[in-house]
Write a protein that holds these residues in place. Structure first.
Motif, PDB file in Angstrom:
ATOM      1  N   UNK A  20      11.289-109.817 -40.726  1.00  0.00           N
ATOM      2  CA  UNK A  20      11.594-111.216 -40.491  1.00  0.00           C
ATOM      3  C   UNK A  20      10.329-111.972 -40.091  1.00  0.00           C
ATOM      4  N   UNK A  21      10.010-112.974 -40.919  1.00  0.00           N
ATOM      5  CA  UNK A  21       8.776-113.732 -40.717  1.00  0.00           C
ATOM      6  C   UNK A  21       8.754-114.446 -39.366  1.00  0.00           C
ATOM      7  N   UNK A  22       9.703-115.361 -39.168  1.00  0.00           N
ATOM      8  CA  UNK A  22       9.709-116.128 -37.910  1.00  0.00           C
ATOM      9  C   UNK A  22      10.066-115.274 -36.705  1.00  0.00           C
ATOM     10  N   UNK A  23      10.667-114.135 -36.972  1.00  0.00           N
ATOM     11  CA  UNK A  23      10.955-113.199 -35.884  1.00  0.00           C
ATOM     12  C   UNK A  23       9.714-112.408 -35.475  1.00  0.00           C
ATOM     13  N   UNK A  24       8.592-112.666 -36.144  1.00  0.00           N
ATOM     14  CA  UNK A  24       7.345-111.988 -35.791  1.00  0.00           C
ATOM     15  C   UNK A  24       7.145-110.682 -36.547  1.00  0.00           C
ATOM     16  N   UNK A  25       7.621-110.643 -37.802  1.00  0.00           N
ATOM     17  CA  UNK A  25       7.445-109.424 -38.607  1.00  0.00           C
ATOM     18  C   UNK A  25       8.332-108.293 -38.112  1.00  0.00           C
ATOM     19  N   UNK A  26       9.475-108.672 -37.547  1.00  0.00           N
ATOM     20  CA  UNK A  26      10.378-107.664 -36.975  1.00  0.00           C
ATOM     21  C   UNK A  26      11.103-106.875 -38.062  1.00  0.00           C
ATOM     22  N   UNK A  27      11.373-105.620 -37.739  1.00  0.00           N
ATOM     23  CA  UNK A  27      12.028-104.716 -38.691  1.00  0.00           C
ATOM     24  C   UNK A  27      13.514-104.599 -38.340  1.00  0.00           C
ATOM     25  N   UNK A  28      14.348-104.788 -39.332  1.00  0.00           N
ATOM     26  CA  UNK A  28      15.795-104.617 -39.120  1.00  0.00           C
ATOM     27  C   UNK A  28      16.125-103.140 -38.952  1.00  0.00           C
ATOM     28  N   UNK A  29      16.792-102.781 -37.833  1.00  0.00           N
ATOM     29  CA  UNK A  29      17.246-101.395 -37.691  1.00  0.00           C
ATOM     30  C   UNK A  29      18.312-101.074 -38.755  1.00  0.00           C
ATOM     31  N   UNK A  30      18.190 -99.911 -39.390  1.00  0.00           N
ATOM     32  CA  UNK A  30      19.097 -99.548 -40.472  1.00  0.00           C
ATOM     33  C   UNK A  30      20.555 -99.560 -40.028  1.00  0.00           C
ATOM     34  N   UNK A  31      20.823 -99.078 -38.780  1.00  0.00           N
ATOM     35  CA  UNK A  31      22.241 -98.986 -38.388  1.00  0.00           C
ATOM     36  C   UNK A  31      22.890-100.364 -38.273  1.00  0.00           C
ATOM     37  N   UNK A  32      22.095-101.388 -37.929  1.00  0.00           N
ATOM     38  CA  UNK A  32      22.647-102.749 -37.871  1.00  0.00           C
ATOM     39  C   UNK A  32      22.990-103.233 -39.282  1.00  0.00           C
TER      40      UNK A  32
END
Ligand SMILES: *Cc1c(COP(=O)(O)O)cnc(C)c1O
Length: 248
Positions: free
Chosen positions: A39-51
């Motif tokens: 996520x760009x605006x989230x600061x390059x955050x990675x989505x956890x697979x389980x979510x």
């Protein structure tokens, strides 16, 4: 379009449930869930697979399609050690970008079922996006995939180095723990981000004024470890300058 407010751009199945409007002739029916990873605006955050898995299962049961904005999926895959295909299988469609961290001059791609892509081709043509000479662009994208994907790990390491070296500069807040990929968000006093960005640009460091209190720095294949150290030094220097100017 319903945007879901969440920390670092990552929401849960319950957030989604709360955002869905009930069946009512006054409301549009929910048809599609979009997730952006990283996520760009989230600061390059990675989505956890389980979510993702929970959201996908919930959406499927309600007949809602899933789209992955995977402009930066390569960064997520390299950093999390999860193949792109593992992410993609949770979705009906995915878009990817070859011209961001991957470093190709131009190009994005859309993937989905055969019928979905046939339909997308029609829309592309309709909006004037058809191109017979796209092979030259595809060649650059292929080169980037084959030669630049694995080296994204260097960008991620460089981003952490940048955050660590900027940490503690006056007027700047940066959480090193939040740096998961190649994006570093620097919090500055509210309203001052454009001033910081201008001053940094004049000193050869290009960052985006992403919000009145946020600067976004991105590491990529054109920035070496030495340049990251230099950039951190420049940011610290500008921080000192702005501090002494505000004091005088
Ligand atoms: C860049 C970007 C896109 C679009 O990529 P194009 O190459 O302009 O089509 C989509 N989503 C995100 C999050 C992006 O950063």
């Amino acid at each position: 379009c319903r945007l879901i407010q969440s920390k670092r751009g990552i929401f849960t199945k319950s957030d989604l449930q709360a955002a869905l409007r009930p069946p009512d002739i006054h409301f549009p029916r929910p048809r599609l869930v979009c997730i952006e990873n990283t996520h760009n605006r989230g600061g390059g955050s990675i989505w956890p697979m389980e979510k993702i898995v929970k959201i996908a299962a919930f959406a499927r049961q309600d007949g809602i399609s899933m789209h992955l904005d995977g402009a930066r999926i390569w960064n997520a895959s390299v950093a999390a050690g999860i193949p792109e295909s593992e992410y993609a299988r949770q979705f009906d469609s995915i878009s990817v970008c070859f011209s961001k961290g991957l470093g190709a001059p131009v190009g994005s791609a859309l993937a989905g079922t055969r019928t979905f892509i046939e339909r997308a081709r029609r829309f592309r043509k309709q909006f004037g996006g058809g191109m017979r000479q796209a092979g030259i662009l595809a060649a650059g994208a292929l080169f980037a995939l084959e030669h630049h994907r694995d080296r994204l790990a260097e960008d991620h390491a460089n981003a952490r180095v940048l955050a660590e070296h900027v940490h503690g500069a006056p007027g700047v807040e940066v959480d090193c723990e939040d740096v998961e990929t190649n994006i570093v968000l620097l919090r500055v006093p509210d309203g001052s981000a454009p001033v910081w960005a201008n001053r940094l640009a004049r000193n050869g460091v290009h960052v985006l004024s992403a919000a009145p209190n946020t600067l976004r720095a991105v590491t990529h294949l054109d920035v070496t470890r030495d340049q990251v150290h230099e950039a951190a030094g420049t940011i610290r220097g500008v921080a000192q300058e702005l501090l002494s100017e505000s004091g005088s």
